[in-house]
Design an enzyme around this catalytic site. Structure first.
Site, PDB file in Angstrom:
ATOM      1  N   ARG A   1       4.278  -2.724   0.132  1.00 46.47           N
ATOM      2  CA  ARG A   1       5.728  -2.578   0.062  1.00 46.47           C
ATOM      3  C   ARG A   1       6.375  -3.957   0.063  1.00 46.47           C
ATOM      4  O   ARG A   1       5.844  -4.914   0.622  1.00 46.47           O
ATOM      5  CB  ARG A   1       6.236  -1.769   1.262  1.00 46.47           C
ATOM      6  CG  ARG A   1       5.991  -0.275   1.147  1.00 46.47           C
ATOM      7  CD  ARG A   1       6.587   0.487   2.319  1.00 46.47           C
ATOM      8  NE  ARG A   1       5.884   0.221   3.555  1.00 46.47           N
ATOM      9  CZ  ARG A   1       6.272  -0.619   4.491  1.00 46.47           C
ATOM     10  NH1 ARG A   1       7.415  -1.292   4.354  1.00 46.47           N
ATOM     11  NH2 ARG A   1       5.566  -0.794   5.576  1.00 46.47           N
TER      12      ARG A   1
ATOM     13  N   HIS B   1       9.549   8.147  10.995  1.00 45.68           N
ATOM     14  CA  HIS B   1       8.248   7.608  10.571  1.00 45.68           C
ATOM     15  C   HIS B   1       7.217   8.008  11.633  1.00 45.68           C
ATOM     16  O   HIS B   1       6.748   7.176  12.409  1.00 45.68           O
ATOM     17  CB  HIS B   1       8.377   6.082  10.466  1.00 45.68           C
ATOM     18  CG  HIS B   1       7.231   5.413   9.786  1.00 45.68           C
ATOM     19  ND1 HIS B   1       6.893   4.093  10.010  1.00 45.68           N
ATOM     20  CD2 HIS B   1       6.328   5.863   8.881  1.00 45.68           C
ATOM     21  CE1 HIS B   1       5.864   3.756   9.264  1.00 45.68           C
ATOM     22  NE2 HIS B   1       5.483   4.807   8.579  1.00 45.68           N
TER      23      HIS B   1
ATOM     24  N   SER C   1       3.611   0.801  10.227  1.00 48.91           N
ATOM     25  CA  SER C   1       2.601   0.976   9.184  1.00 48.91           C
ATOM     26  C   SER C   1       1.289   0.293   9.573  1.00 48.91           C
ATOM     27  O   SER C   1       1.314  -0.812  10.127  1.00 48.91           O
ATOM     28  CB  SER C   1       3.109   0.352   7.886  1.00 48.91           C
ATOM     29  OG  SER C   1       4.400   0.822   7.609  1.00 48.91           O
TER      30      SER C   1
ATOM     31  N   TYR D   1       3.145   0.308  -6.647  1.00 44.31           N
ATOM     32  CA  TYR D   1       2.553   0.533  -5.322  1.00 44.31           C
ATOM     33  C   TYR D   1       3.211   1.716  -4.595  1.00 44.31           C
ATOM     34  O   TYR D   1       4.443   1.845  -4.608  1.00 44.31           O
ATOM     35  CB  TYR D   1       2.668  -0.739  -4.457  1.00 44.31           C
ATOM     36  CG  TYR D   1       2.238  -0.451  -3.042  1.00 44.31           C
ATOM     37  CD1 TYR D   1       0.884  -0.304  -2.736  1.00 44.31           C
ATOM     38  CD2 TYR D   1       3.170  -0.231  -2.041  1.00 44.31           C
ATOM     39  CE1 TYR D   1       0.490   0.031  -1.447  1.00 44.31           C
ATOM     40  CE2 TYR D   1       2.784   0.102  -0.758  1.00 44.31           C
ATOM     41  CZ  TYR D   1       1.433   0.228  -0.464  1.00 44.31           C
ATOM     42  OH  TYR D   1       1.041   0.576   0.799  1.00 44.31           O
TER      43      TYR D   1
ATOM     44  N   ASP E   1       2.437  10.700   8.699  1.00 47.73           N
ATOM     45  CA  ASP E   1       3.346   9.581   8.408  1.00 47.73           C
ATOM     46  C   ASP E   1       4.826   9.898   8.620  1.00 47.73           C
ATOM     47  O   ASP E   1       5.572   9.016   9.010  1.00 47.73           O
ATOM     48  CB  ASP E   1       3.132   9.123   6.955  1.00 47.73           C
ATOM     49  CG  ASP E   1       3.722   7.747   6.672  1.00 47.73           C
ATOM     50  OD1 ASP E   1       3.554   6.851   7.521  1.00 47.73           O
ATOM     51  OD2 ASP E   1       4.350   7.563   5.623  1.00 47.73           O
TER      52      ASP E   1
ATOM     53  N   CYS F   1      -0.902   0.980  11.832  1.00 48.53           N
ATOM     54  CA  CYS F   1      -1.176   0.852  13.276  1.00 48.53           C
ATOM     55  C   CYS F   1      -1.856   2.097  13.821  1.00 48.53           C
ATOM     56  O   CYS F   1      -1.805   2.363  15.019  1.00 48.53           O
ATOM     57  CB  CYS F   1       0.113   0.587  14.039  1.00 48.53           C
ATOM     58  SG  CYS F   1       0.767  -1.071  13.776  1.00 48.53           S
TER      59      CYS F   1
ATOM     60  N   ARG G   1      -5.858   1.726  -0.243  1.00 47.06           N
ATOM     61  CA  ARG G   1      -5.385   3.047   0.173  1.00 47.06           C
ATOM     62  C   ARG G   1      -6.206   4.170  -0.442  1.00 47.06           C
ATOM     63  O   ARG G   1      -6.866   3.992  -1.457  1.00 47.06           O
ATOM     64  CB  ARG G   1      -3.928   3.219  -0.272  1.00 47.06           C
ATOM     65  CG  ARG G   1      -2.949   2.231   0.347  1.00 47.06           C
ATOM     66  CD  ARG G   1      -2.528   2.677   1.710  1.00 47.06           C
ATOM     67  NE  ARG G   1      -1.620   1.753   2.363  1.00 47.06           N
ATOM     68  CZ  ARG G   1      -0.688   2.123   3.242  1.00 47.06           C
ATOM     69  NH1 ARG G   1      -0.553   3.387   3.573  1.00 47.06           N
ATOM     70  NH2 ARG G   1       0.077   1.232   3.828  1.00 47.06           N
TER      71      ARG G   1
ATOM     72  N   LYS H   1       8.684   7.026   1.115  1.00 38.59           N
ATOM     73  CA  LYS H   1       9.546   6.198   1.963  1.00 38.59           C
ATOM     74  C   LYS H   1      11.000   6.243   1.501  1.00 38.59           C
ATOM     75  O   LYS H   1      11.918   6.279   2.308  1.00 38.59           O
ATOM     76  CB  LYS H   1       9.053   4.747   1.953  1.00 38.59           C
ATOM     77  CG  LYS H   1       7.606   4.592   2.390  1.00 38.59           C
ATOM     78  CD  LYS H   1       7.401   5.089   3.787  1.00 38.59           C
ATOM     79  CE  LYS H   1       6.004   4.784   4.281  1.00 38.59           C
ATOM     80  NZ  LYS H   1       5.772   5.280   5.631  1.00 38.59           N
TER      81      LYS H   1
HETATM   82  C1  OXD Z   1       3.557   2.660   5.135  1.00 35.76           C
HETATM   83  C2  OXD Z   1       2.896   3.799   4.492  1.00 35.76           C
HETATM   84  O1  OXD Z   1       3.526   1.537   4.587  1.00 35.76           O
HETATM   85  O2  OXD Z   1       2.879   4.876   5.104  1.00 35.76           O
HETATM   86  O3  OXD Z   1       4.121   2.857   6.220  1.00 35.76           O
HETATM   87  O4  OXD Z   1       2.408   3.689   3.352  1.00 35.76           O
HETATM   88 MN    MN Z   2       4.089   4.846   6.884  1.00 36.54          MN
END
Ligand code: OXD
Ligand code: MN
Length: 586
Positions: A69, A226, A248, A197, A275, A250, A366, A206
């Site tokens: 991002r 989130h 993100s 991306y 998420d 974590c 990912r 998002k």
């Molecule tokens: C983030 C995702 O970057 O969920 O938080 O992809």
């Molecule tokens: Mn996320």
């Protein structure tokens, strides 16, 4: 095509601007997906992975400068800059359109324009919301098909008269200089150009489900967060649900799919989402959460049978991998996966792997995979009304300061604990990794309006119901003097989750400290864990002097929100300061 005049007119207008060679309305069918995959295989956008070991799995290698991002290029465009707040990059809508609209002029020449109606939330849910993403990327369509409910049924939802968010996306020329992710909350419009991306391009995620939805949620009295959602079933068969916000990369996916350690025989964890949570106060006074997504777009590195067996057992089929490495026999590979590192690997950029070039898989590599494939996917994962939330957990990545767990004294203090969150940055966004920054409620990159108003909205729930979830804060990432993580994390996080649920039942002890209720080592079920008493004491310790500095920093951060900072948070700062002073004077 569509019967909805507003949608038809918008698609026509977008086509006039972008001038695609052809327009394809996506129905979400298997046949449509198969032909998109074939097209991408033929164009070299996808590589088929080993069909024996990974049936129907594909690898996409992105442009090397398009791997995360881009927060510095992401804007919230409201008439008044104060409504976007210091937490967002801001442009007035007219200025934003003047900047970005010309970039779309003719950008789809020679390309197909895909029109992707989608639904965020289970079919039939009163909380589901629609959107339409127009994109020139077949990779985006294939990913959206996994992450959201796309096609005919979503279009029917729109044609039934429900409102929809318009999302215009083009990969453009992938030049970071001409990359923008613009949000127009008042127009229910997203314009994203120059990136393929996930977080920049899969606009349901998002951009819609967090930035636009958070602004709608404020107006309408609900929460778009989130947060992962998980259910924990006791041996007696009772399942309680927890929503947890972490920045993100974590560990949200790992926590959502947790496998309890052997000492928790008979307990089971159910995954609702990893998420995003949309939470509504229902008539029963409880907060009910749905996962608006249908898939996981998770971080691959570090995922293994040891750290997340449920995830590994989800990933082996029907998945799209992005920027992982591959073995000689075309199996996906990343740092932290099980087994020895193979002698021969092709790295994420398609080169023979040379450690001098960095890791074989990109740190933000990912996977995209359907949630329904997850062995722990909750039987309630598609429930239209969602699941009732017993506890909300906030957690940052802090090598010091924050203890393993504490419980907020009440709702307002819990909102403070969320608002005061800080975390070390990760590879999920471009920029430096490992810098501590304030990341309130893990929403720093995702809140579509001024955080001051957002915290006021959160505080407002305190007077709306007496049955709100309890709020907790956790930190799995505290390090010892040698820089090693003290807490084992992963499945052992169940030990903390069990204390959290016992607190909700009034069945667990804790001591009251200025920052909240903290367990003593004996309050946690630690049998079977190789952790000495000193380590656990360190994990649960709160140093009042360190916390005085922390609260000063929080106060300074809050001050940047000026008059939009709610009085409720000022009161929390004053209370904690006084309590810390009293503790030090005692
Ligand atoms: C983030 C995702 O970057 O969920 O938080 O992809
Ligand atoms: Mn996320």
């Amino acid at each position: 095509m569509t019967k909805n005049a507003e949608l038809a007119a918008w698609v026509e207008q977008v086509a006039a601007l972008t001038q695609p060679e052809r327009i394809q309305w996506c129905d979400g069918s298997d046949a449509e997906n198969a032909s998109l995959i074939d097209l991408m295989l033929a164009q070299g956008d996808l590589l088929r992975l080993n069909p024996e070991t990974h049936p129907n799995c594909f690898l996409h290698r992105s442009d090397p400068k398009d791997v995360a991002r881009v927060e510095h290029l992401t804007f919230v465009c409201t008439e008044d800059a104060e409504d976007a707040g210091p937490n967002n990059n801001w442009l007035a809508p007219a200025e934003a359109h003047a900047k970005v609209d010309p970039l779309f002029e003719g950008c789809m020449r020679g390309r197909t324009m895909y029109v992707v109606p989608y639904l965020m939330g289970p079919y039939g849910s009163p909380y589901a919301r629609a959107g339409v993403e127009v994109t020139d990327s077949p990779y985006v369509v294939a990913n959206m098909r996994i992450m959201a409910r796309i096609g005919t049924r979503a279009l029917e939802h729109i044609e039934a008269g429900n409102s929809f968010v318009r999302g215009l996306h083009s990969t453009g020329d992938l030049d970071p200089e001409r990359r923008f992710i613009m949000h127009f909350p008042d127009e229910l419009l997203i314009m994203s150009i120059g990136s393929g991306y996930g977080g920049n391009a899969l606009l349901g995620k998002k951009c819609h489900a967090l930035r636009i939805a958070s602004a709608q949620a404020r107006r309408e009295g609900w929460l778009a967060e989130h947060m992962l959602i998980l259910g924990i079933e006791s041996p007696a068969g009772e399942t309680r649900y927890i929503a947890a916000a972490f920045p993100s990369a974590c560990g949200k996916t790992n926590l959502a799919m947790l496998v309890p350690p052997a000492e928790f025989a008979g307990w089971k964890v159910w995954t609702v989402g990893d998420d995003i949570a949309w939470m509504h106060l229902a008539e029963d006074g409880q907060l009910w959460a749905i996962n608006p997504e249908a898939g996981f777009f998770g971080v691959a590195p570090g995922t293994s049978l040891k750290t997340n067996p449920n995830c590994m057992n989800t990933l082996g089929r029907n998945a799209i991998y992005t920027n992982v490495a591959v073995t000689e026999d075309l199996q996906p590979w990343w740092e932290g996966i099980d087994g020895d590192k193979p002698a021969v690997l092709i790295d994420w950029q398609g080169r023979p792997h040379d450690p001098d070039n960095g890791p074989a898989a990109h740190p933000n590599a990912r996977f995209t995979v359907a949630a329904s494939q997850c062995p722990s996917f909750s039987p309630q994962g598609e429930a239209p009304q969602g699941v009732p939330i017993s506890a909300i957990v906030f957690g940052g990545r802090r090598s010091s300061v924050a203890p393993l767990v504490f419980e907020a004294l009440d709702w307002s203090h819990g909102v403070f604990a969320g608002a005061a969150m800080a975390s070390e940055t990760t590879a999920a966004a471009t920029g430096k990794v490992g810098q501590v920054r304030r990341d309130p409620m893990a929403m720093k990159p995702f809140c579509g309006y001024n955080f001051g108003d957002y915290w006021a909205h959160w505080l407002g729930f305190g007077t709306r119901s007496a049955k709100l979830p309890r709020i907790f804060h956790v930190n799995w990432f505290r390090k010892d003097a040698d820089g090693k993580f003290i807490w084992p994390g992963f499945g052992d996080n169940m030990r903390v989750m069990a204390w959290i649920l016992a607190r909700c039942d009034g069945k667990a002890e804790a001591i009251k400290t200025p920052i909240g209720f903290v367990p003593e080592p004996s309050d946690l079920k630690l049998d079977g864990l190789d952790l000495d008493r000193k380590a656990i004491q360190d994990l649960l310790s709160i140093d009042p002097q360190v916390w005085q500095q922390e609260v000063d920093q929080i106060e300074e951060y809050f001050a940047s929100f000026g008059s939009r900072l709610p009085q409720g948070l000022r009161d929390q700062v004053a209370r904690i300061k006084a309590a810390l002073e009293a503790q030090l004077a005692a």
